[in-house]
Enzyme design. Sequence first.
Site, PDB file in Angstrom:
ATOM      1  N   GLU A  60      78.397   8.524  29.093  1.00  0.00           N
ATOM      2  CA  GLU A  60      77.402   7.453  28.965  1.00  0.00           C
ATOM      3  C   GLU A  60      76.202   7.865  28.121  1.00  0.00           C
ATOM      4  O   GLU A  60      75.703   7.094  27.308  1.00  0.00           O
ATOM      5  CB  GLU A  60      76.927   6.981  30.348  1.00  0.00           C
ATOM      6  CG  GLU A  60      77.940   6.139  31.111  1.00  0.00           C
ATOM      7  CD  GLU A  60      78.925   6.964  31.922  1.00  0.00           C
ATOM      8  OE1 GLU A  60      78.822   8.214  31.892  1.00  0.00           O
ATOM      9  OE2 GLU A  60      79.794   6.381  32.588  1.00  0.00           O
ATOM     10  N   HIS A 129      77.606   4.132  44.407  1.00  0.00           N
ATOM     11  CA  HIS A 129      78.112   2.986  43.647  1.00  0.00           C
ATOM     12  C   HIS A 129      77.492   1.671  44.099  1.00  0.00           C
ATOM     13  O   HIS A 129      78.079   0.612  43.931  1.00  0.00           O
ATOM     14  CB  HIS A 129      79.637   2.893  43.766  1.00  0.00           C
ATOM     15  CG  HIS A 129      80.359   3.887  42.919  1.00  0.00           C
ATOM     16  ND1 HIS A 129      80.332   5.233  43.160  1.00  0.00           N
ATOM     17  CD2 HIS A 129      81.112   3.741  41.801  1.00  0.00           C
ATOM     18  CE1 HIS A 129      81.051   5.861  42.249  1.00  0.00           C
ATOM     19  NE2 HIS A 129      81.531   4.980  41.408  1.00  0.00           N
TER      20      HIS A 129
END
Lengths: 326, 339
Positions: A60, A129
């Site tokens: 990322e 998450h």
Amino acid sequence: MKTIQFREALREAMTEEMRRDERVFLMGEEVAEYNGAYKVSQGMLAEFGAKRVIDTPIAELGFTGIGVGAAMNGLRPIIEFMTFNFSLVAIDQIINSASKMLNMSGGQFPVPIVFRGATGSAGQLGAQHSNSFDSWYANCPGLKVVVPSNPADAKGLLKSAIRDNDPVIFMESEQMYGDKGEVPEGEYLIPIGVADIKRVGSDVTIVSFGKIIKEVYKAADELAKENISAEVIDLRSIRPIDYATVIESVKKTNRLVVVEEAWPLAAISSEIAYYVQKNAFDYLDAPIRRVNSEDVPLSYASTLVEPALPNAGKVIRAVKDVLYLS
Amino acid sequence: MPTVTPKKSIGTKFPKETYLWWYEQMLLMRRFEERAGQLYIQQKIRGFCHLYIGQEAVAAGAETALKKTDRVITAYRDHAHPIVRGMHPKFVMAELFGKATGCSKGKGGSMHMFSKEFNFFGGHGIVGGQIPLGAGIAFADKYNGNDSVTLCLMGDGAVRQGALHEAFNMAMTWKLPVIYIIENNNYAMGTSVERTSNVHDLYKLGAAYDMPSFQVDGMRCETVHEAVSSAAERARKGNGPTLLEVKTYRYRGHSMSDPGTYRSKDEVEQYKKLDPIEQVLEAMKQNKWIDDKGVETMESKVKMLVEESVKFAEESPFPDVSEIYHDVYTQTDYPYIKD
């Protein structure tokens, strides 16, 4: 009007903009050959080819920086984070590069880029998450932050985000991708920074945004049965915030509840509460209340998830508090 | 490949004009930075200030190997790069003074020089942050089918950042037209290369990504030019990136506040014997391309340019306070929170 899923609305927005402007491309993990981790980009590789729909390695920080560099050099990237949980390893490039480049360069290098993906909780996914970093990004000047709650808004706002010459954070939800809604036929845009009154009401104003607004609708339905009329404002953008719409509503209802999935400290709810007490103090008939996630990481067990998140019951209690009905 | 140790130059491989240009440019960088150092002590220049003294051959040697349409991006030791790209030094000096006439309108300062006109994509302050940005700039040129290449410079400290590895991997996978230069001056602030990893030959890091990687004598313009030239050719042919570990040395501290206690005076003196400006001058003298009078003329030309830059910076206005709300967004009516 036509009825489509949230993910289809996003796909239509990207597809229309990519047909319109050669400089727009989509980059991220699993966006191309896998057709999107949540099938948002399904079919886009087939239409636009590997030059413009680009699978990345799981990196990322790297591909976010590559996106920013490409934007500095004239392209208009859409960078997809599978979820914004993973944007934290890339946040240096979002904050220190994308948000500040125009300013540091004295206006020479704009960064027209969209970072999009899912935010917030999505079932029992555990602590790492389930983050809502909405207010983190909204805190940073130089960025714009959009958090839509239905397919029609998502499409019109994403198209505006892609055409915007400033960096835009665009936050979705795994728990919205399958939601169906009516979307206008043909081309339309929704401007960033304009709230939408989703339900007109007279007794209390409830301000929210993103998928958690679904809990607000449930609450409003229940309250209606008790003849309590709630006005529901969907901020849609949390940088900039459409304060005027909120103030106008509070002047009418004299009571305010803010509902937000993020943690309470330094949240959008705190900001709204500050702004309203500053600018509409004399109109308030009760202290402003907010419903945020509990001030803890989200655990896995279902018995720990549900009570930690905002829900309709909590919203109803807050509304009754500001109406002195509890 | 063998490890390169910087050494004195022998012979002249390039035309007279190239040597003269290198000499003038490097002398300008040197005198500019010396003056900046003085002005920092006088508090005319504030903030952090990282001088390029000793490393001039990297910027000068690379520039003659590039086209003006090529892009350059670097870290925060960035005063020299816009100058060598063609910008008048007065705009860099004005930026150091924080003046509205500076190359970033006084908003960037020492670490954030930018010039769209000269394809200088900036000085960047987070170590290693410019490495993926460099790949992205190159990505755009490849996407658009331009033949521009991007030169992305970093210090030896930056190679220990994760950003390098992610960017190298994608740059190689996608064959991006980018040249990575590690300006290895042997110290990440006060920490020597040897203390940061078991891998001391930094060019070897490229091997993990199959990136063509070379070590280069960075005290000589010739070697830097040749290495960048081959790398640019490789990139323009579509063969992707190159990593050049350029061995150089900074005579001054990491920044103005660094007393340099982590290295010996003797080490600094040894490197000064390999001074890049002296090496170019010697080569020119050997060829009788310049005499003492020529040197004097050049010195006084450069001195005048630096003084003109200081005068320009001194006399320029500071940014108007209204500038606070400009250049944050391109949207001119963005509703800033003011209360």
